[in-house]
Design a protein around this motif. Structure first.
Motif, mmCIF file in Angstrom:
data_model
loop_
_atom_site.group_PDB
_atom_site.id
_atom_site.type_symbol
_atom_site.label_atom_id
_atom_site.label_comp_id
_atom_site.label_asym_id
_atom_site.label_seq_id
_atom_site.Cartn_x
_atom_site.Cartn_y
_atom_site.Cartn_z
ATOM 1 N N UNK A 112 -23.247 -45.475 -26.156
ATOM 2 C CA UNK A 112 -23.468 -45.866 -27.552
ATOM 3 C C UNK A 112 -22.223 -45.654 -28.410
ATOM 4 N N UNK A 113 -21.447 -44.630 -28.092
ATOM 5 C CA UNK A 113 -20.306 -44.266 -28.940
ATOM 6 C C UNK A 113 -18.952 -44.576 -28.297
ATOM 7 N N UNK A 114 -18.980 -45.254 -27.170
ATOM 8 C CA UNK A 114 -17.742 -45.476 -26.422
ATOM 9 C C UNK A 114 -16.683 -46.235 -27.224
ATOM 10 N N UNK A 144 -11.592 -46.315 -30.252
ATOM 11 C CA UNK A 144 -10.856 -46.645 -31.475
ATOM 12 C C UNK A 144 -10.159 -45.408 -32.038
ATOM 13 N N UNK A 145 -10.874 -44.287 -32.082
ATOM 14 C CA UNK A 145 -10.276 -43.047 -32.585
ATOM 15 C C UNK A 145 -9.064 -42.653 -31.730
ATOM 16 N N UNK A 146 -9.214 -42.775 -30.409
ATOM 17 C CA UNK A 146 -8.122 -42.427 -29.507
ATOM 18 C C UNK A 146 -6.919 -43.352 -29.715
ATOM 19 N N UNK A 179 -7.486 -37.121 -41.114
ATOM 20 C CA UNK A 179 -7.983 -37.862 -42.287
ATOM 21 C C UNK A 179 -9.202 -38.717 -41.969
ATOM 22 N N UNK A 180 -9.535 -38.841 -40.686
ATOM 23 C CA UNK A 180 -10.710 -39.619 -40.281
ATOM 24 C C UNK A 180 -11.983 -38.853 -40.630
ATOM 25 N N UNK A 181 -13.012 -39.588 -41.010
ATOM 26 C CA UNK A 181 -14.333 -38.992 -41.186
ATOM 27 C C UNK A 181 -15.050 -39.087 -39.844
ATOM 28 N N UNK A 182 -15.037 -37.988 -39.097
ATOM 29 C CA UNK A 182 -15.599 -38.002 -37.746
ATOM 30 C C UNK A 182 -17.115 -38.190 -37.751
ATOM 31 N N UNK A 183 -17.757 -37.748 -38.787
ATOM 32 C CA UNK A 183 -19.228 -37.848 -38.837
ATOM 33 C C UNK A 183 -19.670 -39.267 -39.221
ATOM 34 N N UNK A 184 -19.024 -39.841 -40.248
ATOM 35 C CA UNK A 184 -19.452 -41.152 -40.748
ATOM 36 C C UNK A 184 -18.739 -42.322 -40.090
ATOM 37 N N UNK A 185 -17.517 -42.095 -39.627
ATOM 38 C CA UNK A 185 -16.797 -43.160 -38.969
ATOM 39 C C UNK A 185 -15.727 -43.798 -39.835
ATOM 40 N N UNK A 239 -15.100 -52.038 -38.288
ATOM 41 C CA UNK A 239 -15.977 -50.914 -38.612
ATOM 42 C C UNK A 239 -16.405 -50.200 -37.328
ATOM 43 N N UNK A 240 -16.321 -48.856 -37.361
ATOM 44 C CA UNK A 240 -16.726 -48.061 -36.196
ATOM 45 C C UNK A 240 -17.563 -46.881 -36.673
#
Length: 371
Positions: free
Chosen positions: A241-243, A248-250, A262-268, A314-315
């Protein structure tokens, strides 16, 4: 829990009944494994050899135990960024902070500890109790790397509850209790102003008996390594589901690893918000996104504006339970054996924060027998 160093003293100070209660309180705090106590051997010997009956047998025993471990604990000072200094030249219960940049000292006289309530576990104020739990993970990692595992890490975590963190901190230091407050900066762009809770703590790092640290990251989750997040997702059967989000984050961090802070890890992530931030504070997100693979390219990125609903790039994030799930994953193994793969900049953050948090929560490892 913290390190307390007896600095300036004379033999007559130690046998002065004005200071006896404070000295016994300090010795007992060591015996109860609340604080590390170090001093010149003459300090402990004076208590051990005192014959007039000012000091109890248990206090003499505690002094003997502290003396036997003084060499071991003296070496810790070079590896911590905060400690308490007791100076017998200060004849009242006043105190002051000495800020040396990389090291900060809380300097007070012995009478500051005439009330044993000042020698309970160190109070640490965070926005959420889980934050302090994760900071303990980082402090343990630091202790492992610096060969400090003969110390224990313990503290009294106070829940700031987000917006009420400042109030909780102010109440804690209103009675001159030593306290450490640690919050994230809530910045989604390097040049954005401090947001959320951190905006209430700008200015001096010290206020009354409290010390404030604003982390140079958007949120505590920014400090969780991506490899650990991947392991957490796998353990929860959420990888499928989150792959795409994780990939994208990587990819973002492969261009500039500081993006992680600076990324919002919880919201994306969504492009519309990123470009709005750039338009307000200068190029950051756009420059990095333009260096990514073609699969992330879009017209909005070139036009520096996104009006798509929803955003064309959007992720999803990893959810509000990311920190809880991470701590659960780590706790299923051995905390001391948790050795995450840290990128260079993340390693710097962990070293700095680990040193700071360890400094405020370190105590003797072996228990002394309390009479």
């Amino acid at each position: 829990m913290m390190l307390i160093k007896i600095n300036e003293f004379k033999k007559e100070d130690i046998i002065n009944d004005k200071f006896t209660i404070s000295i016994e309180n300090l010795l007992r705090s060591f015996a109860e494994n609340k604080h590390i106590l170090i001093a010149h051997r003459d300090f402990f010997n004076c208590i051990i050899e005192e014959q007039s009956g000012i000091y109890s047998a248990s206090s003499k025993h505690f002094a003997s135990e502290a003396l036997s471990r003084s060499r071991e604990y003296n070496s810790i000072i070079s590896k911590i960024s905060f400690y308490v200094v007791v100076d017998f030249n200060i004849l009242d219960n006043s105190f002051n902070w000495v800020d040396l940049g990389e090291t900060i000292k809380f300097v007070c006289g012995p009478l500051y500890f005439n009330d044993s309530s000042q020698l309970q576990k160190t109070k640490i104020v965070c926005e959420n109790p889980l934050d302090s739990d994760f900071f303990k993970v980082i402090a343990t990692f630091y202790a492992n790397n610096e060969d400090l595992m003969r110390c224990t890490i313990n503290f009294n975590a106070l829940n700031g509850g987000g917006g009420s963190t400042k109030d909780v901190f102010e109440r804690t230091i209103s009675n001159n209790e030593i306290a450490f407050c640690i919050v994230d900066n809530d910045k989604a762009h390097p040049r954005a102003p401090f947001g959320g809770t951190s905006s209430h703590f700008l200015g001096s790092r010290t206020t009354k008996s409290g010390f404030i640290e604003i982390l140079d990251v958007h949120e505590v989750e920014s400090l969780v390594p991506l490899d650990t997040i991947e392991s957490v997702l796998i353990s929860l059967n959420l990888m499928l589901k989150k792959e795409k989000s994780l990939a994208f984050f990587k990819d973002l961090c492969s261009i500039d690893e500081s993006v992680k802070f600076y990324i919002d890890h919880k919201k994306g992530f969504n492009l519309k918000t990123a470009l709005e931030l750039d338009n307000s504070h200068g190029d950051f997100w756009r420059t990095i996104l333009q260096k990514l693979k073609k699969e992330y390219s879009c017209d909005c990125l070139n036009e520096i504006n996104c009006t798509c609903e929803p955003s064309c790039l959007k992720y999803d994030g990893f959810g509000d339970n990311l920190l809880h799930n991470t701590l659960k994953y780590i706790s299923e193994g051995s905390l001391k054996s948790y050795r995450p793969n840290l990128t260079p900049k993340l390693n710097e953050k962990w070293h700095s924060l680990g040193k700071s948090f360890f400094s405020w929560s370190c105590g003797p490892y072996k228990k002394s027998r309390v009479s």
